[in-house]
Design a protein around this motif. Structure first.
Motif, PDB file in Angstrom:
ATOM      1  N   TYR A   1       0.839  -1.203   0.000  1.00 46.62           N
ATOM      2  CA  TYR A   1       0.000   0.000   0.000  1.00 46.62           C
ATOM      3  C   TYR A   1       0.874   1.254   0.000  1.00 46.62           C
ATOM      4  N   ARG A   2       1.933   1.240   0.798  1.00 46.39           N
ATOM      5  CA  ARG A   2       2.793   2.412   0.890  1.00 46.39           C
ATOM      6  C   ARG A   2       3.524   2.678  -0.427  1.00 46.39           C
ATOM      7  N   LEU A   3       4.040   1.623  -1.055  1.00 43.26           N
ATOM      8  CA  LEU A   3       4.743   1.790  -2.320  1.00 43.26           C
ATOM      9  C   LEU A   3       3.825   2.365  -3.395  1.00 43.26           C
ATOM     10  N   ALA A   4       2.608   1.838  -3.463  1.00 44.46           N
ATOM     11  CA  ALA A   4       1.662   2.301  -4.473  1.00 44.46           C
ATOM     12  C   ALA A   4       1.217   3.731  -4.210  1.00 44.46           C
ATOM     13  N   SER A   5       0.901   4.041  -2.963  1.00 42.64           N
ATOM     14  CA  SER A   5       0.436   5.389  -2.640  1.00 42.64           C
ATOM     15  C   SER A   5       1.551   6.419  -2.813  1.00 42.64           C
ATOM     16  N   ASN A   6       2.798   6.045  -2.492  1.00 37.42           N
ATOM     17  CA  ASN A   6       3.923   6.955  -2.686  1.00 37.42           C
ATOM     18  C   ASN A   6       4.120   7.281  -4.157  1.00 37.42           C
ATOM     19  N   TYR A   7       3.964   6.288  -5.010  1.00 39.87           N
ATOM     20  CA  TYR A   7       4.117   6.555  -6.441  1.00 39.87           C
ATOM     21  C   TYR A   7       3.066   7.554  -6.919  1.00 39.87           C
ATOM     22  N   ILE A   8       1.830   7.346  -6.509  1.00 38.42           N
ATOM     23  CA  ILE A   8       0.748   8.239  -6.937  1.00 38.42           C
ATOM     24  C   ILE A   8       1.007   9.662  -6.468  1.00 38.42           C
ATOM     25  N   SER A   9       1.469   9.804  -5.237  1.00 36.40           N
ATOM     26  CA  SER A   9       1.681  11.142  -4.683  1.00 36.40           C
ATOM     27  C   SER A   9       2.811  11.882  -5.380  1.00 36.40           C
ATOM     28  N   GLN A  10       3.740  11.138  -5.976  1.00 35.00           N
ATOM     29  CA  GLN A  10       4.900  11.760  -6.630  1.00 35.00           C
ATOM     30  C   GLN A  10       4.711  11.944  -8.135  1.00 35.00           C
ATOM     31  N   ALA A  11       3.640  11.416  -8.680  1.00 30.65           N
ATOM     32  CA  ALA A  11       3.456  11.403 -10.132  1.00 30.65           C
ATOM     33  C   ALA A  11       2.784  12.677 -10.635  1.00 30.65           C
ATOM     34  N   GLY A  12       3.330  13.827 -10.271  1.00 34.72           N
ATOM     35  CA  GLY A  12       2.783  15.106 -10.708  1.00 34.72           C
ATOM     36  C   GLY A  12       3.395  15.570 -12.024  1.00 34.72           C
ATOM     37  N   VAL A  13       3.181  16.825 -12.352  1.00 29.98           N
ATOM     38  CA  VAL A  13       3.638  17.385 -13.621  1.00 29.98           C
ATOM     39  C   VAL A  13       5.160  17.330 -13.742  1.00 29.98           C
ATOM     40  N   CYS A  14       5.865  17.716 -12.686  1.00 29.64           N
ATOM     41  CA  CYS A  14       7.336  17.710 -12.724  1.00 29.64           C
ATOM     42  C   CYS A  14       7.871  16.303 -12.977  1.00 29.64           C
ATOM     43  N   HIS A  15       7.264  15.330 -12.320  1.00 31.21           N
ATOM     44  CA  HIS A  15       7.685  13.948 -12.511  1.00 31.21           C
ATOM     45  C   HIS A  15       7.454  13.509 -13.955  1.00 31.21           C
ATOM     46  N   LYS A  16       6.326  13.879 -14.530  1.00 29.36           N
ATOM     47  CA  LYS A  16       6.015  13.489 -15.902  1.00 29.36           C
ATOM     48  C   LYS A  16       6.994  14.114 -16.886  1.00 29.36           C
ATOM     49  N   VAL A  17       7.372  15.371 -16.641  1.00 27.07           N
ATOM     50  CA  VAL A  17       8.323  16.043 -17.531  1.00 27.07           C
ATOM     51  C   VAL A  17       9.693  15.365 -17.466  1.00 27.07           C
ATOM     52  N   SER A  18      10.182  15.097 -16.247  1.00 32.47           N
ATOM     53  CA  SER A  18      11.493  14.462 -16.098  1.00 32.47           C
ATOM     54  C   SER A  18      11.476  13.043 -16.662  1.00 32.47           C
ATOM     55  N   THR A  19      10.366  12.335 -16.484  1.00 29.95           N
ATOM     56  CA  THR A  19      10.237  10.980 -17.010  1.00 29.95           C
ATOM     57  C   THR A  19      10.291  10.978 -18.534  1.00 29.95           C
ATOM     58  N   CYS A  20       9.646  11.961 -19.138  1.00 30.12           N
ATOM     59  CA  CYS A  20       9.655  12.077 -20.602  1.00 30.12           C
ATOM     60  C   CYS A  20      11.078  12.274 -21.120  1.00 30.12           C
ATOM     61  N   ALA A  21      11.851  13.109 -20.431  1.00 28.28           N
ATOM     62  CA  ALA A  21      13.235  13.345 -20.837  1.00 28.28           C
ATOM     63  C   ALA A  21      14.077  12.081 -20.675  1.00 28.28           C
ATOM     64  N   MET A  22      13.900  11.385 -19.570  1.00 28.90           N
ATOM     65  CA  MET A  22      14.660  10.161 -19.333  1.00 28.90           C
ATOM     66  C   MET A  22      14.297   9.082 -20.348  1.00 28.90           C
ATOM     67  N   ARG A  23      13.010   9.006 -20.714  1.00 26.96           N
ATOM     68  CA  ARG A  23      12.576   8.024 -21.700  1.00 26.96           C
ATOM     69  C   ARG A  23      13.233   8.289 -23.055  1.00 26.96           C
ATOM     70  N   SER A  24      13.349   9.545 -23.420  1.00 23.53           N
ATOM     71  CA  SER A  24      13.985   9.891 -24.695  1.00 23.53           C
ATOM     72  C   SER A  24      15.441   9.453 -24.708  1.00 23.53           C
ATOM     73  N   LEU A  25      16.156   9.716 -23.613  1.00 24.38           N
ATOM     74  CA  LEU A  25      17.556   9.314 -23.520  1.00 24.38           C
ATOM     75  C   LEU A  25      17.702   7.785 -23.546  1.00 24.38           C
ATOM     76  N   ALA A  26      16.830   7.108 -22.810  1.00 23.36           N
ATOM     77  CA  ALA A  26      16.876   5.644 -22.780  1.00 23.36           C
ATOM     78  C   ALA A  26      16.591   5.063 -24.164  1.00 23.36           C
ATOM     79  N   SER A  27      15.653   5.648 -24.871  1.00 19.16           N
ATOM     80  CA  SER A  27      15.307   5.163 -26.207  1.00 19.16           C
ATOM     81  C   SER A  27      16.476   5.306 -27.160  1.00 19.16           C
ATOM     82  N   ILE A  28      17.150   6.453 -27.103  1.00 20.99           N
ATOM     83  CA  ILE A  28      18.311   6.685 -27.970  1.00 20.99           C
ATOM     84  C   ILE A  28      19.415   5.674 -27.661  1.00 20.99           C
TER      85      ILE A  28
END
Length: 277
Positions: free
Chosen positions: A238-265
């Motif tokens: 429960y804690r792991l799942a709820s922590n992820y949800i609480s951190q998955a805001g706009v800033c997290h989505k932007v940084s994740t998008c950048a990391m995904r691009s680098l990983a893909s390359i």
């Protein structure tokens, strides 16, 4: 090196065995679960495939039938097609995967499988002359395509498929409702959830985490057997799942998008180099 040397196992009771690849010394080393039933045995995830897992199961006596009984059918289920979980599927006759990733498994798609193996991660080579840079995920034809709500019957126990995308588009958990056990793959384990790989999606991960929290709220899970690291309980889930949800805001989505691009390359460059060798 024989399969008996490459793998090791630990019995957990109730027909469940925890198996690992001894000489793959990496945070990517996946847990492999053998679940024995009265009519069928199931392997959940199959490791890298550098040695034959079915050979190990037989040689270690883990598939021994009762006296006078025929060996039970053996099904390998991939919780998703990432290389550390699906590389060993090549050694099984019966293979199941979620339909969203069946095509990737069939064509041996090392980009979707995020194949990324370093020489230093393998403490002892599985055979003379082996090199990590030549490791590829081989094409495997699944014999069963899984969907949300499907039930894999082992006879005396039933495993229900829960489609939980986010880490990958075809990620699943397998839920033993009667025993309140969740085989969670990489949907959740006791570590940081990875949502920046090809075909990861934060919004899907949030929805999957909400489902995990609901399982705990309804008292349907007491033990989690994850794709990596150690077993844990409902409170930690429960804690792991709820922590992820609480951190998955706009800033997290932007940084994740950048990391995904680098990983893909990086993955495309690595795959092109191996293909050209």
């Amino acid at each position: 090196m024989s399969a008996l040397e490459w793998f090791a196992h630990k019995p957990l009771g109730g027909g469940i065995f925890w198996i690992q690849e001894r000489f793959y010394e990496s945070g990517n080393r996946a847990n492999i679960w053998l679940v024995r039933g009265s009519q069928r045995d199931v392997v959940i995830d199959a490791g890298l495939g550098l040695r034959s897992l079915p050979d190990y199961l037989r040689d270690a006596g883990l598939l021994a039938a009762e006296e006078g009984s025929a060996p039970r059918p053996l099904l390998a289920v991939a919780t998703h097609v990432h290389f550390d979980h699906s590389g060993g599927l090549q050694h099984f006759q019966e293979v199941a995967v979620h339909s969203a990733e069946a095509a990737a498994l069939l064509r041996g798609d090392n980009y979707e499988a995020v194949t990324w193996l370093w020489e230093r991660e393998v403490a002892r080579p599985p055979r003379p002359g082996w090199r990590a840079r030549h490791y590829r995920l081989p094409p495997v034809r699944p014999t069963r395509l899984l969907q949300e709500g499907d039930v894999i019957s082992l006879g005396d126990r039933q495993l229900t498929v829960m489609h939980m995308p986010g880490h990958s588009r075809g990620s699943i958990c397998l839920h033993d409702k009667d025993r309140k056990i969740l085989f969670s793959g990489d949907v959740v384990y006791d570590g940081s959830m990875i949502d920046w790989l090809p075909y990861s999606r934060v919004s899907d991960y949030v929805a999957s985490c909400r489902r995990l929290m609901e399982l705990v709220d309804r008292g349907l899970v007491e033990k989690v057997l994850p794709g990596h690291f150690n077993i844990f309980g409902a409170e930690r889930l429960y804690r792991l799942a709820s922590n992820y949800i609480s951190q998955a805001g706009v800033c997290h989505k932007v940084s994740t998008c950048a990391m995904r691009s680098l990983a893909s390359i990086a993955l495309r460059i690595t795959n092109s180099r191996v293909t050209s060798e």
